[in-house]
Design a protein around this motif. Structure first.
Motif, PDB file in Angstrom:
ATOM      1  N   THR A 123       0.901  -1.172  -0.009  1.00  0.00           N
ATOM      2  CA  THR A 123       0.178  -0.201   0.108  1.00  0.00           C
ATOM      3  C   THR A 123       0.869   1.335  -0.004  1.00  0.00           C
ATOM      4  O   THR A 123       1.969   1.466   0.754  1.00  0.00           O
ATOM      5  CB  THR A 123      -1.027   0.136   1.241  1.00  0.00           C
ATOM      6  OG1 THR A 123      -1.456   1.235   1.271  1.00  0.00           O
ATOM      7  CG2 THR A 123       0.065  -0.269   2.353  1.00  0.00           C
ATOM      8  N   VAL A 180       3.583  -4.900   8.678  1.00  0.00           N
ATOM      9  CA  VAL A 180       2.473  -5.754   8.316  1.00  0.00           C
ATOM     10  C   VAL A 180       2.124  -6.688   9.306  1.00  0.00           C
ATOM     11  O   VAL A 180       0.961  -7.111   9.381  1.00  0.00           O
ATOM     12  CB  VAL A 180       3.288  -6.153   7.015  1.00  0.00           C
ATOM     13  CG1 VAL A 180       2.132  -7.119   6.427  1.00  0.00           C
ATOM     14  CG2 VAL A 180       3.579  -5.339   5.960  1.00  0.00           C
ATOM     15  N   MET A 215      -5.045  -4.920   8.374  1.00  0.00           N
ATOM     16  CA  MET A 215      -4.152  -5.304   7.218  1.00  0.00           C
ATOM     17  C   MET A 215      -5.055  -6.360   6.526  1.00  0.00           C
ATOM     18  O   MET A 215      -5.792  -7.182   7.022  1.00  0.00           O
ATOM     19  CB  MET A 215      -2.954  -5.569   7.569  1.00  0.00           C
ATOM     20  CG  MET A 215      -1.979  -4.757   8.107  1.00  0.00           C
ATOM     21  SD  MET A 215      -1.899  -3.074   7.192  1.00  0.00           S
ATOM     22  CE  MET A 215      -0.760  -3.574   5.973  1.00  0.00           C
ATOM     23  N   GLN A 228      -4.321  -1.909   3.493  1.00  0.00           N
ATOM     24  CA  GLN A 228      -4.850  -1.795   4.904  1.00  0.00           C
ATOM     25  C   GLN A 228      -6.419  -1.112   4.809  1.00  0.00           C
ATOM     26  O   GLN A 228      -6.602  -0.409   3.799  1.00  0.00           O
ATOM     27  CB  GLN A 228      -3.944  -1.149   5.681  1.00  0.00           C
ATOM     28  CG  GLN A 228      -4.047   0.561   5.730  1.00  0.00           C
ATOM     29  CD  GLN A 228      -3.816   1.233   4.372  1.00  0.00           C
ATOM     30  OE1 GLN A 228      -3.104   0.464   3.711  1.00  0.00           O
ATOM     31  NE2 GLN A 228      -4.306   2.455   4.233  1.00  0.00           N
ATOM     32  N   HIS A 236      -3.077   0.961  12.119  1.00  0.00           N
ATOM     33  CA  HIS A 236      -2.951  -0.402  11.220  1.00  0.00           C
ATOM     34  C   HIS A 236      -1.646  -1.034  11.141  1.00  0.00           C
ATOM     35  O   HIS A 236      -1.306  -2.082  11.179  1.00  0.00           O
ATOM     36  CB  HIS A 236      -3.302   0.006   9.877  1.00  0.00           C
ATOM     37  CG  HIS A 236      -4.934   0.456   9.629  1.00  0.00           C
ATOM     38  ND1 HIS A 236      -5.802   0.162  10.667  1.00  0.00           N
ATOM     39  CD2 HIS A 236      -5.274   1.231   8.990  1.00  0.00           C
ATOM     40  CE1 HIS A 236      -6.921   0.901  10.091  1.00  0.00           C
ATOM     41  NE2 HIS A 236      -6.766   1.702   8.973  1.00  0.00           N
ATOM     42  N   PHE A 237      -0.649  -0.001  11.288  1.00  0.00           N
ATOM     43  CA  PHE A 237       0.712  -0.569  11.002  1.00  0.00           C
ATOM     44  C   PHE A 237       1.517  -0.705  12.365  1.00  0.00           C
ATOM     45  O   PHE A 237       2.463  -0.880  12.686  1.00  0.00           O
ATOM     46  CB  PHE A 237       1.530   0.476  10.208  1.00  0.00           C
ATOM     47  CG  PHE A 237       1.038   0.804   8.699  1.00  0.00           C
ATOM     48  CD1 PHE A 237       0.707  -0.400   8.077  1.00  0.00           C
ATOM     49  CD2 PHE A 237       0.765   2.053   8.433  1.00  0.00           C
ATOM     50  CE1 PHE A 237       0.095   0.003   6.758  1.00  0.00           C
ATOM     51  CE2 PHE A 237       0.446   2.221   7.183  1.00  0.00           C
ATOM     52  CZ  PHE A 237      -0.142   1.351   6.200  1.00  0.00           C
TER      53      PHE A 237
END
Lengths: 89, 376
Positions: A7, A44, A55, A84, B65-66
């Motif tokens: 991404t 990730v 993700m 994501q 998210h990361f």
């Protein structure tokens, strides 16, 4: 070898260019990629090496089913996208 | 940063403000405090440590998210370093949170960053959600989970307080004996080690939880400590801002006495103690506890100078109408002199005092939500 795209939102934090890697499962492909780019791994995968909660990974247009062990099969010429969900504010 | 460069900067003349949208460095020039620079603009900076021992700074980022990341600066730019990571969960190991969901062995938040003792260069402590304590001996290049505490059976009784997951938010290192360390957990009370984390004992007799069944009211492991601090010059004195009150200890946290009549409220998140005057401490009171806003829309800081017998409400320079600022547990700071204080709020206000809170000056009221403030 499979072709892997990350991404663009990840590129803001670290270099993660499109890459090719060998492997018959998502786990094998990512392990090979992260061996070359170790910093990307924790962006990730979580501490248990499972896919982070928000993700997702597509193999040839299909989302993977095994988010824990990443055992989904990868073909020789598969196209893999690591993406994501978008949220925030 | 070199020793020369460190000495050029007067201690207490710089503030590091961790916000939802970046790390703001505030510097004192003349009599004014102004924003000098912004790092990580747009990113969620949840906590920053300015290590007074060597001048290094550590910034915790939550990229959502990361995941959670950690960055370090020696004064010449930031570099990403290892974030604390949990070891592989043993095959077949089952563990659930208070909601019955599987508890992930994965760092969900960095909630405490603390340097070790002066005799321990490079040693850092890091408290996290879901309740793991980590230690580094190499300036954060690598981290080890403190297994003795993680494997403690009572750890699995810890619950989420403000978050879904339990977390360690306070780490106090005894300034005279650095192998003695206290941590505080929301919710899980206070734990103490006298061997640098090899073994742990619960502390906090006298803490009282009014939100649990009666048989657990005085159970140390059930206490929702919001913040724990220790007086540098008198380490036997510890102060606790608890979910339902203010508590003070004069015996290194073995026992606490409740301050039952703190005005205007015993509820709040942060507490700081004067580095040399153990009876002097500051709080930011709010209406407890479902509302969590300043009483009557008046933002005040409360100060005791007599060990909690009485409190002064400090409001000079603070908004006194329609102020709904909430100050998180790491967002009130005191400098090494004990004269300067600063705090930031969830609505983007930042105030500094140079006279122990008697008078406050607003630095900004348009910052992103402030999570943490520290001098350094």
């Amino acid at each position: 070898m499979a072709r892997v795209n990350f991404t663009a939102n990840l590129q803001r934090h670290l270099s993660c260019p499109q890459a090719e890697a060998a492997g018959t499962t998502v786990r094998e492909v990512l392990d090979n990629l992260f061996a070359e780019n170790p910093r990307a791994r924790s962006y990730v995968l979580d501490d248990q090496a499972a896919l982070r909660r928000h993700m997702t990974i597509f193999i040839d247009g299909r989302t993977i089913r095994d988010r824990v062990h990443l055992s989904d099969a990868v073909a020789e010429m598969s196209s893999i996208h690591v993406l994501q969900a978008l949220s925030g504010g | 940063m070199t020793d020369k460069r460190r000495s050029d900067r007067v201690l207490g003349d710089r503030l590091l403000v961790s916000t939802r949208k970046g790390l703001f460095t505030i510097e004192r020039g003349g009599s004014r405090w102004d924003i000098a620079k912004v790092d990580f603009l747009g990113d969620n900076v949840t906590l920053t440590l300015a290590d007074r021992r060597d001048g290094r700074c550590y910034a915790a980022l939550d990229h959502g998210h990361f995941g959670v990341k950690l960055h370090r600066s020696a004064g010449d730019g930031w570099e990403e370093i290892a974030a604390p990571a949990y070891p592989p969960k043993p095959e077949g190991h089952e563990e659930t949170d208070m909601w019955g969901r599987p508890l992930a062995w994965s760092t969900a938040r960095i909630w405490a960053l603390q340097g070790g003792g002066d005799d321990q260069p490079g040693v850092l402590w890091c408290g996290t959600l879901p309740g793991g304590l980590f230690r580094s001996t190499d300036h954060g290049a690598s981290w080890q989970l403190c297994r003795s505490l993680w494997d403690e059976p009572k750890r699995r009784q810890w619950n989420g307080g403000g978050a879904d997951l339990p977390g360690i938010h306070s780490v106090c290192v005894d300034p005279t004996q650095s192998h003695r360390v206290w941590i505080a957990v929301s919710t899980g009370g206070i734990w103490f080690t006298e061997d640098s984390g090899e073994t742990w004992q619960p502390r906090g007799n006298g803490l009282r939880a009014e939100y649990v069944p009666p048989e657990l009211t005085h159970e140390p492991n059930a206490q929702d400590v919001h913040c724990l601090v220790q007086c540098a010059a008198a380490p036997e004195r510890m102060w606790v801002q608890h979910h339902n009150g203010i508590f003070v200890s004069s015996d290194h946290g073995r026992t606490f006495a409740e301050i039952s009549d703190a005005a205007p409220s015993g509820f709040g998140f942060p507490v700081v103690v004067h580095p040399r005057e153990p009876d002097t401490a500051w709080f930011v009171p709010e209406i407890k506890d479902e509302k969590r806003i300043p009483r009557d829309g008046r933002l005040v800081v409360s100060r005791t100078r007599d060990g909690g017998k009485s409190f002064e409400l400090l409001s000079d320079g603070l908004p006194q109408t329609h102020a709904y600022d909430v100050v998180y547990r790491h967002a009130l700071a005191i400098d090494a002199s004990g004269d300067r204080l600063a705090f930031g709020s969830t609505t983007g206000g930042l105030w500094v005092s140079e006279n122990q809170g008697d008078r406050w000056s607003m630095v900004s009221h348009t910052l992103p939500p402030v999570y943490a403030v520290t001098f350094g």
